[in-house]
Design an enzyme around this catalytic site. Structure first.
Site, PDB file in Angstrom:
ATOM      1  CG  HIS A 135       3.638  37.877  39.521  1.00 41.96           C
ATOM      2  ND1 HIS A 135       2.469  37.554  38.864  1.00 41.96           N
ATOM      3  CD2 HIS A 135       4.179  38.917  38.843  1.00 41.96           C
ATOM      4  CE1 HIS A 135       2.294  38.368  37.849  1.00 41.96           C
ATOM      5  NE2 HIS A 135       3.329  39.206  37.811  1.00 41.96           N
ATOM      6  CG  HIS A 144      18.866  22.883  34.053  1.00 39.33           C
ATOM      7  ND1 HIS A 144      20.046  22.275  33.732  1.00 39.33           N
ATOM      8  CD2 HIS A 144      19.211  23.990  34.755  1.00 39.33           C
ATOM      9  CE1 HIS A 144      21.065  22.982  34.205  1.00 39.33           C
ATOM     10  NE2 HIS A 144      20.571  24.044  34.831  1.00 39.33           N
ATOM     11  CB  ILE A 165      23.221  30.174  30.242  1.00 34.59           C
ATOM     12  CG1 ILE A 165      23.844  31.176  31.209  1.00 34.59           C
ATOM     13  CG2 ILE A 165      23.902  30.192  28.880  1.00 34.59           C
ATOM     14  CD1 ILE A 165      25.282  30.848  31.582  1.00 34.59           C
TER      15      ILE A 165
END
Length: 205
Positions: A135, A144, A165
């Site tokens: 939120h 990205h 990642i």
């Protein structure tokens, strides 16, 4: 909205963008533009020219920039925007988008993503496979967010940053623009200087 979509970039990221566009079933025709003349098709879709040909299709096609590099994506996106191109938002049907979420044009939201309520994601971003954004986040332009990244509540990510990642960002953390956060890193406090950050917790290298 037009019934044709042109994706600029037919390589790895462009393929995923095309797959999402196909699954959305909003366009009758989807094709690529790519500057590599050796690529004639991708994902079973035709490459019909190079990025320099975009102006020829402005009145008949929507456009999307399927390029992973943040700076290159920004340059092409802003050129298209200046030319008056319609640049949609692409959202995979298996993404979950909460209430009062604002997503800017040219952003792609991939499979398995969860974006919770009251979050703003600016133009030209990549929200990659399986990322979770909680939120009240604010993701600025041309960011990205890589696969498997987890952002807690009230996080701000500055423009053109790349979150690697599997990284995790604690709640109420601000990350300044043009940062790179390495794979698997954990950010527990604000990052105020651009640079490359790695580790648990992150340190600047």
């Amino acid at each position: 909205m037009n019934n044709k979509l042109l994706i600029i970039g037919a390589s790895g990221h462009g393929k995923v963008v095309a797959d999402i566009a196909l699954r959305m079933k909003k366009w009758q025709t989807i094709a690529f533009l790519d500057d590599d003349h050796s690529i004639k098709s991708s994902m079973g879709l035709e490459v019909i020219g190079t990025s320099n040909d975009a102006s020829s299709y402005l009145n008949e096609c929507d456009f999307f920039v399927g390029v992973g590099n943040n700076e290159t994506r920004q340059r092409i996106h802003e050129s298209l925007n200046k030319a008056g191109a319609n640049i949609p938002v692409l959202i995979h049907p298996h993404a979950i988008i909460g209430s009062q979420v604002d997503i800017g044009g040219g952003t792609v939201v991939m499979a398995g993503v969860i974006i919770n309520c009251c979050t703003k994601i600016s133009k030209g971003c990549i929200i990659n496979t399986g990322a979770t954004i909680d939120h009240d986040n604010y993701i600025r332009e041309y960011v990205h967010i890589s696969p498997g990244v987890n952002l807690a509540g009230s996080v701000v990510v500055g423009g053109k940053s790349w979150i690697g990642i599997g990284s995790s960002i604690s709640n109420n953390v601000n990350i300044t623009s043009e940062c790179q956060v390495g794979a698997g890193s954990v950010v527990v406090k604000d990052i105020t200087e651009p640079g490359v950050y790695v580790g648990v917790p992150v340190r600047r290298i």
